[in-house]
Design a protein around this motif. Structure first.
Motif, PDB file in Angstrom:
ATOM      1  N   VAL A  96       9.245   3.950   9.480  1.00 57.11           N
ATOM      2  CA  VAL A  96       8.024   3.494  10.130  1.00 57.11           C
ATOM      3  C   VAL A  96       6.961   3.331   9.055  1.00 57.11           C
ATOM      4  O   VAL A  96       6.793   4.197   8.195  1.00 57.11           O
ATOM      5  CB  VAL A  96       7.544   4.517  11.187  1.00 57.11           C
ATOM      6  CG1 VAL A  96       6.284   4.039  11.876  1.00 57.11           C
ATOM      7  CG2 VAL A  96       8.654   4.803  12.200  1.00 57.11           C
ATOM      8  N   VAL A  97       6.265   2.192   9.109  1.00 58.37           N
ATOM      9  CA  VAL A  97       5.159   1.919   8.188  1.00 58.37           C
ATOM     10  C   VAL A  97       3.975   1.382   8.993  1.00 58.37           C
ATOM     11  O   VAL A  97       4.166   0.796  10.057  1.00 58.37           O
ATOM     12  CB  VAL A  97       5.559   0.894   7.095  1.00 58.37           C
ATOM     13  CG1 VAL A  97       6.592   1.465   6.141  1.00 58.37           C
ATOM     14  CG2 VAL A  97       6.041  -0.412   7.701  1.00 58.37           C
ATOM     15  N   PRO A  98       2.751   1.543   8.505  1.00 55.61           N
ATOM     16  CA  PRO A  98       1.618   0.972   9.221  1.00 55.61           C
ATOM     17  C   PRO A  98       1.639  -0.558   9.144  1.00 55.61           C
ATOM     18  O   PRO A  98       1.917  -1.122   8.087  1.00 55.61           O
ATOM     19  CB  PRO A  98       0.393   1.542   8.506  1.00 55.61           C
ATOM     20  CG  PRO A  98       0.878   2.084   7.214  1.00 55.61           C
ATOM     21  CD  PRO A  98       2.347   2.300   7.322  1.00 55.61           C
ATOM     22  N   ASP A  99       1.386  -1.204  10.254  1.00 52.94           N
ATOM     23  CA  ASP A  99       1.267  -2.667  10.281  1.00 52.94           C
ATOM     24  C   ASP A  99      -0.064  -3.042   9.648  1.00 52.94           C
ATOM     25  O   ASP A  99      -1.111  -2.516  10.038  1.00 52.94           O
ATOM     26  CB  ASP A  99       1.342  -3.158  11.733  1.00 52.94           C
ATOM     27  CG  ASP A  99       1.170  -4.649  11.844  1.00 52.94           C
ATOM     28  OD1 ASP A  99       0.007  -5.119  11.817  1.00 52.94           O
ATOM     29  OD2 ASP A  99       2.189  -5.354  11.939  1.00 52.94           O
ATOM     30  N   GLU A 100      -0.040  -3.962   8.688  1.00 45.88           N
ATOM     31  CA  GLU A 100      -1.265  -4.258   7.934  1.00 45.88           C
ATOM     32  C   GLU A 100      -2.396  -4.794   8.802  1.00 45.88           C
ATOM     33  O   GLU A 100      -3.558  -4.487   8.558  1.00 45.88           O
ATOM     34  CB  GLU A 100      -0.977  -5.212   6.772  1.00 45.88           C
ATOM     35  CG  GLU A 100      -0.604  -6.610   7.141  1.00 45.88           C
ATOM     36  CD  GLU A 100      -0.271  -7.462   5.929  1.00 45.88           C
ATOM     37  OE1 GLU A 100       0.080  -6.926   4.876  1.00 45.88           O
ATOM     38  OE2 GLU A 100      -0.372  -8.693   6.054  1.00 45.88           O
ATOM     39  N   ASP A 101      -2.091  -5.575   9.810  1.00 46.19           N
ATOM     40  CA  ASP A 101      -3.154  -6.134  10.645  1.00 46.19           C
ATOM     41  C   ASP A 101      -3.664  -5.125  11.668  1.00 46.19           C
ATOM     42  O   ASP A 101      -4.870  -5.044  11.913  1.00 46.19           O
ATOM     43  CB  ASP A 101      -2.671  -7.404  11.344  1.00 46.19           C
ATOM     44  CG  ASP A 101      -2.409  -8.529  10.359  1.00 46.19           C
ATOM     45  OD1 ASP A 101      -3.180  -8.676   9.390  1.00 46.19           O
ATOM     46  OD2 ASP A 101      -1.418  -9.255  10.543  1.00 46.19           O
ATOM     47  N   LEU A 102      -2.776  -4.361  12.252  1.00 48.14           N
ATOM     48  CA  LEU A 102      -3.181  -3.383  13.260  1.00 48.14           C
ATOM     49  C   LEU A 102      -3.839  -2.163  12.639  1.00 48.14           C
ATOM     50  O   LEU A 102      -4.824  -1.636  13.160  1.00 48.14           O
ATOM     51  CB  LEU A 102      -1.963  -2.932  14.075  1.00 48.14           C
ATOM     52  CG  LEU A 102      -1.259  -4.000  14.884  1.00 48.14           C
ATOM     53  CD1 LEU A 102       0.013  -3.439  15.509  1.00 48.14           C
ATOM     54  CD2 LEU A 102      -2.190  -4.559  15.946  1.00 48.14           C
ATOM     55  N   PRO A 109      -9.044  -1.855  -0.409  1.00 47.75           N
ATOM     56  CA  PRO A 109      -8.163  -0.740  -0.147  1.00 47.75           C
ATOM     57  C   PRO A 109      -8.385  -0.152   1.251  1.00 47.75           C
ATOM     58  O   PRO A 109      -9.420  -0.348   1.865  1.00 47.75           O
ATOM     59  CB  PRO A 109      -8.495   0.274  -1.222  1.00 47.75           C
ATOM     60  CG  PRO A 109      -9.585  -0.289  -2.055  1.00 47.75           C
ATOM     61  CD  PRO A 109      -9.963  -1.605  -1.513  1.00 47.75           C
ATOM     62  N   SER A 110      -7.417   0.606   1.689  1.00 46.71           N
ATOM     63  CA  SER A 110      -7.433   1.175   3.035  1.00 46.71           C
ATOM     64  C   SER A 110      -8.653   2.059   3.248  1.00 46.71           C
ATOM     65  O   SER A 110      -8.963   2.899   2.418  1.00 46.71           O
ATOM     66  CB  SER A 110      -6.169   2.007   3.262  1.00 46.71           C
ATOM     67  OG  SER A 110      -6.221   2.621   4.532  1.00 46.71           O
ATOM     68  N   ARG A 111      -9.326   1.848   4.353  1.00 50.51           N
ATOM     69  CA  ARG A 111     -10.457   2.728   4.676  1.00 50.51           C
ATOM     70  C   ARG A 111      -9.994   3.975   5.427  1.00 50.51           C
ATOM     71  O   ARG A 111     -10.749   4.908   5.609  1.00 50.51           O
ATOM     72  CB  ARG A 111     -11.510   1.973   5.467  1.00 50.51           C
ATOM     73  CG  ARG A 111     -11.063   1.518   6.821  1.00 50.51           C
ATOM     74  CD  ARG A 111     -12.154   0.776   7.531  1.00 50.51           C
ATOM     75  NE  ARG A 111     -11.530  -0.139   8.481  1.00 50.51           N
ATOM     76  CZ  ARG A 111     -12.192  -0.932   9.241  1.00 50.51           C
ATOM     77  NH1 ARG A 111     -13.500  -0.963   9.200  1.00 50.51           N
ATOM     78  NH2 ARG A 111     -11.562  -1.724  10.076  1.00 50.51           N
ATOM     79  N   PHE A 112      -8.728   3.968   5.881  1.00 46.06           N
ATOM     80  CA  PHE A 112      -8.200   5.106   6.634  1.00 46.06           C
ATOM     81  C   PHE A 112      -7.379   6.058   5.777  1.00 46.06           C
ATOM     82  O   PHE A 112      -7.246   7.220   6.109  1.00 46.06           O
ATOM     83  CB  PHE A 112      -7.349   4.622   7.813  1.00 46.06           C
ATOM     84  CG  PHE A 112      -8.131   3.851   8.825  1.00 46.06           C
ATOM     85  CD1 PHE A 112      -9.131   4.449   9.570  1.00 46.06           C
ATOM     86  CD2 PHE A 112      -7.873   2.507   9.027  1.00 46.06           C
ATOM     87  CE1 PHE A 112      -9.856   3.737  10.508  1.00 46.06           C
ATOM     88  CE2 PHE A 112      -8.594   1.788   9.963  1.00 46.06           C
ATOM     89  CZ  PHE A 112      -9.590   2.397  10.705  1.00 46.06           C
ATOM     90  N   VAL A 131      -1.446  -6.671  -1.611  1.00 43.80           N
ATOM     91  CA  VAL A 131      -0.275  -5.816  -1.824  1.00 43.80           C
ATOM     92  C   VAL A 131       0.659  -5.834  -0.606  1.00 43.80           C
ATOM     93  O   VAL A 131       1.350  -4.864  -0.320  1.00 43.80           O
ATOM     94  CB  VAL A 131      -0.701  -4.370  -2.173  1.00 43.80           C
ATOM     95  CG1 VAL A 131      -1.391  -4.327  -3.538  1.00 43.80           C
ATOM     96  CG2 VAL A 131      -1.602  -3.788  -1.091  1.00 43.80           C
ATOM     97  N   SER A 132       0.700  -6.952   0.079  1.00 46.78           N
ATOM     98  CA  SER A 132       1.495  -7.073   1.305  1.00 46.78           C
ATOM     99  C   SER A 132       2.977  -7.235   1.008  1.00 46.78           C
ATOM    100  O   SER A 132       3.371  -7.966   0.097  1.00 46.78           O
ATOM    101  CB  SER A 132       1.008  -8.290   2.097  1.00 46.78           C
ATOM    102  OG  SER A 132       1.765  -8.454   3.272  1.00 46.78           O
ATOM    103  N   LEU A 133       3.806  -6.543   1.793  1.00 43.73           N
ATOM    104  CA  LEU A 133       5.259  -6.681   1.712  1.00 43.73           C
ATOM    105  C   LEU A 133       5.806  -7.019   3.090  1.00 43.73           C
ATOM    106  O   LEU A 133       5.371  -6.436   4.090  1.00 43.73           O
ATOM    107  CB  LEU A 133       5.892  -5.382   1.223  1.00 43.73           C
ATOM    108  CG  LEU A 133       5.518  -4.920  -0.186  1.00 43.73           C
ATOM    109  CD1 LEU A 133       6.083  -3.527  -0.446  1.00 43.73           C
ATOM    110  CD2 LEU A 133       6.024  -5.907  -1.222  1.00 43.73           C
TER     111      LEU A 133
END
Length: 194
Positions: A96-102, A109-112, A131-133
């Motif tokens: 499981v990975v975080p979805d970049e749009d959701l 960089p990530s604010r979360f 850095v999208s895969l």
């Protein structure tokens, strides 16, 4: 992200596949204090690099699981290759990975989570993220694979401070992948003849 596995397991148990996938000898990579099962091998930073799994033999596990770890590793493709190596033929890999749009919502960089090195999408030709895969590309590199699903889990957000918070409460804003490693002589791997 706190207790992502615990949140997802509630959904997974109602889907009816939990007991089929997580049976036998398994490993949870990057689990912290939230392993997918209580009796699995727990691999986290204290055990070593989750990308290399140094000291683990090939074809050692009936299932391999990892939730919200791949985005922290130096090379997600190398990590998946190594996770695949330690999996027995016939076994399951779920990650499981975080979805970049959701999850990231167009911000890098990530604010979360400042530890994120990568963002992920199921498959897009272009992305706002530098850095999208694409998960589909990473999975395609694994040999003898059967893709059971690559799905987006998008549910349970809390609206707070002017944004939909994907990190609080029961929220899931991720991509869940379930693969089966087929034996090299599997009929599913033979070319189709017409």
């Amino acid at each position: 992200m706190a207790h992502e596995t615990r949140k997802a397991n509630s959904r997974r148990r109602t889907d009816g596949y939990f007991d089929r996938v997580f049976r036998g000898y398994g490993i949870d990579i990057g689990c912290g204090d939230d392993p997918v099962t209580s009796d699995c091998v727990k691999w986290d930073m204290a055990q070593g690099d989750g990308q290399e799994l140094t000291g683990l033999e090939a074809s050692n596990f009936d299932w391999v699981y990892s939730s919200h770890c791949l985005e922290h590793l130096a090379s997600p493709s190398r990590a998946l290759t190594r996770w695949w190596e330690v999996l027995n033929p016939g076994g399951y890999l779920m990650f499981v990975v975080p979805d970049e749009d959701l999850y990231e919502q167009g911000c890098w960089p990530s604010r979360f989570n400042s530890g994120h090195r990568w963002t992920f999408t199921v498959s897009k030709s272009s992305s706002w993220s530098p850095v999208s895969l694409n998960i589909a590309d990473l999975v395609a590199a694994l040999p003898n694979r059967r893709v059971l699903w690559i799905r987006t889990c998008d549910d349970g957000y809390v609206y707070s401070g002017g944004i939909w918070d994907r990190t609080a409460g029961p929220a899931e804003a991720n991509i869940e992948v379930l693969l089966q490693k087929l034996p090299s002589d599997s009929p599913l791997l033979r070319p189709h003849r017409s």
